[in-house]
Design a protein around this motif. Sequence first.
Motif, PDB file in Angstrom:
ATOM      1  N   ASP A 163      30.419  70.619  34.055  1.00 51.73           N
ATOM      2  CA  ASP A 163      31.774  71.112  33.494  1.00 51.73           C
ATOM      3  C   ASP A 163      31.246  72.579  32.766  1.00 51.73           C
ATOM      4  O   ASP A 163      32.010  73.425  32.874  1.00 51.73           O
ATOM      5  CB  ASP A 163      32.241  70.125  32.582  1.00 51.73           C
ATOM      6  N   LYS A 164      30.034  72.621  31.996  1.00 52.74           N
ATOM      7  CA  LYS A 164      29.544  73.830  31.317  1.00 52.74           C
ATOM      8  C   LYS A 164      29.481  75.005  32.517  1.00 52.74           C
ATOM      9  O   LYS A 164      29.786  75.964  32.132  1.00 52.74           O
ATOM     10  CB  LYS A 164      28.277  73.489  30.749  1.00 52.74           C
ATOM     11  N   TYR A 165      28.823  74.603  33.655  1.00 52.76           N
ATOM     12  CA  TYR A 165      28.621  75.668  34.633  1.00 52.76           C
ATOM     13  C   TYR A 165      29.982  76.085  35.279  1.00 52.76           C
ATOM     14  O   TYR A 165      29.946  77.292  35.408  1.00 52.76           O
ATOM     15  CB  TYR A 165      27.637  74.899  35.903  1.00 52.76           C
ATOM     16  N   LEU A 166      30.881  75.292  35.450  1.00 54.24           N
ATOM     17  CA  LEU A 166      32.264  75.567  35.799  1.00 54.24           C
ATOM     18  C   LEU A 166      32.633  76.740  34.742  1.00 54.24           C
ATOM     19  O   LEU A 166      33.434  77.494  35.148  1.00 54.24           O
ATOM     20  CB  LEU A 166      33.254  74.389  35.778  1.00 54.24           C
ATOM     21  N   LYS A 167      32.644  76.165  33.768  1.00 53.13           N
ATOM     22  CA  LYS A 167      33.308  77.141  32.428  1.00 53.13           C
ATOM     23  C   LYS A 167      32.245  78.489  32.421  1.00 53.13           C
ATOM     24  O   LYS A 167      33.079  79.545  32.227  1.00 53.13           O
ATOM     25  CB  LYS A 167      33.094  76.597  31.025  1.00 53.13           C
ATOM     26  N   THR A 168      31.168  78.474  32.289  1.00 58.92           N
ATOM     27  CA  THR A 168      30.367  79.746  32.198  1.00 58.92           C
ATOM     28  C   THR A 168      30.266  80.517  33.381  1.00 58.92           C
ATOM     29  O   THR A 168      29.892  81.702  33.178  1.00 58.92           O
ATOM     30  CB  THR A 168      28.856  79.328  31.507  1.00 58.92           C
ATOM     31  N   GLN A 169      30.028  79.884  34.517  1.00 58.44           N
ATOM     32  CA  GLN A 169      29.782  80.613  35.923  1.00 58.44           C
ATOM     33  C   GLN A 169      30.678  80.807  36.663  1.00 58.44           C
ATOM     34  O   GLN A 169      30.943  81.782  37.131  1.00 58.44           O
ATOM     35  CB  GLN A 169      28.538  79.866  36.467  1.00 58.44           C
ATOM     36  N   VAL A 170      31.435  79.567  37.048  1.00 59.37           N
ATOM     37  CA  VAL A 170      32.628  79.804  37.985  1.00 59.37           C
ATOM     38  C   VAL A 170      33.881  80.314  37.420  1.00 59.37           C
ATOM     39  O   VAL A 170      34.549  81.178  38.114  1.00 59.37           O
ATOM     40  CB  VAL A 170      32.964  78.398  38.657  1.00 59.37           C
ATOM     41  N   THR A 176      37.204  71.930  34.871  1.00 58.64           N
ATOM     42  CA  THR A 176      36.261  70.599  34.721  1.00 58.64           C
ATOM     43  C   THR A 176      36.498  69.683  35.796  1.00 58.64           C
ATOM     44  O   THR A 176      37.323  69.704  36.733  1.00 58.64           O
ATOM     45  CB  THR A 176      36.573  69.695  33.329  1.00 58.64           C
ATOM     46  N   MET A 177      35.458  68.632  36.019  1.00 59.83           N
ATOM     47  CA  MET A 177      35.463  67.922  36.903  1.00 59.83           C
ATOM     48  C   MET A 177      36.708  66.887  37.013  1.00 59.83           C
ATOM     49  O   MET A 177      37.336  66.359  37.850  1.00 59.83           O
ATOM     50  CB  MET A 177      34.202  66.886  36.982  1.00 59.83           C
ATOM     51  N   HIS A 178      37.016  66.462  35.752  1.00 58.21           N
ATOM     52  CA  HIS A 178      38.400  65.551  35.443  1.00 58.21           C
ATOM     53  C   HIS A 178      39.551  66.389  35.951  1.00 58.21           C
ATOM     54  O   HIS A 178      40.450  65.886  36.453  1.00 58.21           O
ATOM     55  CB  HIS A 178      38.352  65.294  34.090  1.00 58.21           C
ATOM     56  N   LEU A 179      39.664  67.712  35.764  1.00 60.19           N
ATOM     57  CA  LEU A 179      40.546  68.467  36.022  1.00 60.19           C
ATOM     58  C   LEU A 179      40.779  68.457  37.446  1.00 60.19           C
ATOM     59  O   LEU A 179      41.965  68.598  38.190  1.00 60.19           O
ATOM     60  CB  LEU A 179      40.857  69.929  35.371  1.00 60.19           C
ATOM     61  N   ALA A 180      39.813  68.483  38.192  1.00 65.83           N
ATOM     62  CA  ALA A 180      39.699  68.540  39.885  1.00 65.83           C
ATOM     63  C   ALA A 180      40.265  67.268  40.206  1.00 65.83           C
ATOM     64  O   ALA A 180      41.163  67.439  41.265  1.00 65.83           O
ATOM     65  CB  ALA A 180      38.402  68.443  40.199  1.00 65.83           C
ATOM     66  N   ARG A 181      40.196  66.306  39.761  1.00 67.18           N
ATOM     67  CA  ARG A 181      40.852  65.016  40.181  1.00 67.18           C
ATOM     68  C   ARG A 181      42.388  64.967  39.798  1.00 67.18           C
ATOM     69  O   ARG A 181      43.157  64.780  40.740  1.00 67.18           O
ATOM     70  CB  ARG A 181      40.321  63.527  39.377  1.00 67.18           C
ATOM     71  N   HIS A 182      42.721  65.513  38.961  1.00 64.74           N
ATOM     72  CA  HIS A 182      44.126  65.870  38.425  1.00 64.74           C
ATOM     73  C   HIS A 182      44.768  66.747  39.410  1.00 64.74           C
ATOM     74  O   HIS A 182      45.893  66.633  39.567  1.00 64.74           O
ATOM     75  CB  HIS A 182      44.333  65.992  36.954  1.00 64.74           C
ATOM     76  N   SER A 183      44.060  68.020  39.904  1.00 65.16           N
ATOM     77  CA  SER A 183      44.553  68.863  40.704  1.00 65.16           C
ATOM     78  C   SER A 183      44.808  68.362  41.952  1.00 65.16           C
ATOM     79  O   SER A 183      46.036  68.496  42.459  1.00 65.16           O
ATOM     80  CB  SER A 183      43.654  70.119  40.675  1.00 65.16           C
ATOM     81  N   PHE A 184      44.104  67.501  42.469  1.00 64.46           N
ATOM     82  CA  PHE A 184      44.203  66.862  43.676  1.00 64.46           C
ATOM     83  C   PHE A 184      45.372  65.927  43.553  1.00 64.46           C
ATOM     84  O   PHE A 184      46.103  65.985  44.413  1.00 64.46           O
ATOM     85  CB  PHE A 184      42.929  65.828  44.048  1.00 64.46           C
TER      86      PHE A 184
END
Length: 138
Positions: free
Chosen positions: A61-68, A79-87
């Motif tokens: 999640d930190k990598y997603l925030k700071t890099q992606v 976040t990983m959790h938001l990925a599930r909700h996006s799906f």
Amino acid sequence: MGKNNKGGSLKLPDKAMKIIEHYKAFQQNKDDFVFPELKGVDLKDKFLTQRKIAFKTSAIDKYLKTQVAPLIGTDKKLTMHLARHSFAQVASDKIPVQILQKLYRHSSILTTMGYQSNFTTQQTDDALDKVLNMEPKP
């Protein structure tokens, strides 16, 4: 499937297979996990296993925030959790709830329906449009 202890198998799309191929370089034996983050963890120790998973999820999640996020030019939370909700949101109008129940490994269809109720707006939007755009009868 640790949360509900329901196993199963799913087809891996070509995009996922390309990612998995990258991680094969880390595989030391045929029983290794696909992703190396849990190497050396005693899976019989549920507490330590869950801690390791939580730590790795937090790191991702930190990598997603700071890099992606900066790379793709967004200031939205990733976040990983938001990925599930996006799906779930994308799937809500495309996949029948019974199939989603199997994908999510929910025991009860009511759990899936409750989960999806946050995302299923297309049918209600269409119904509302039908009523509001009706031509009055003469």
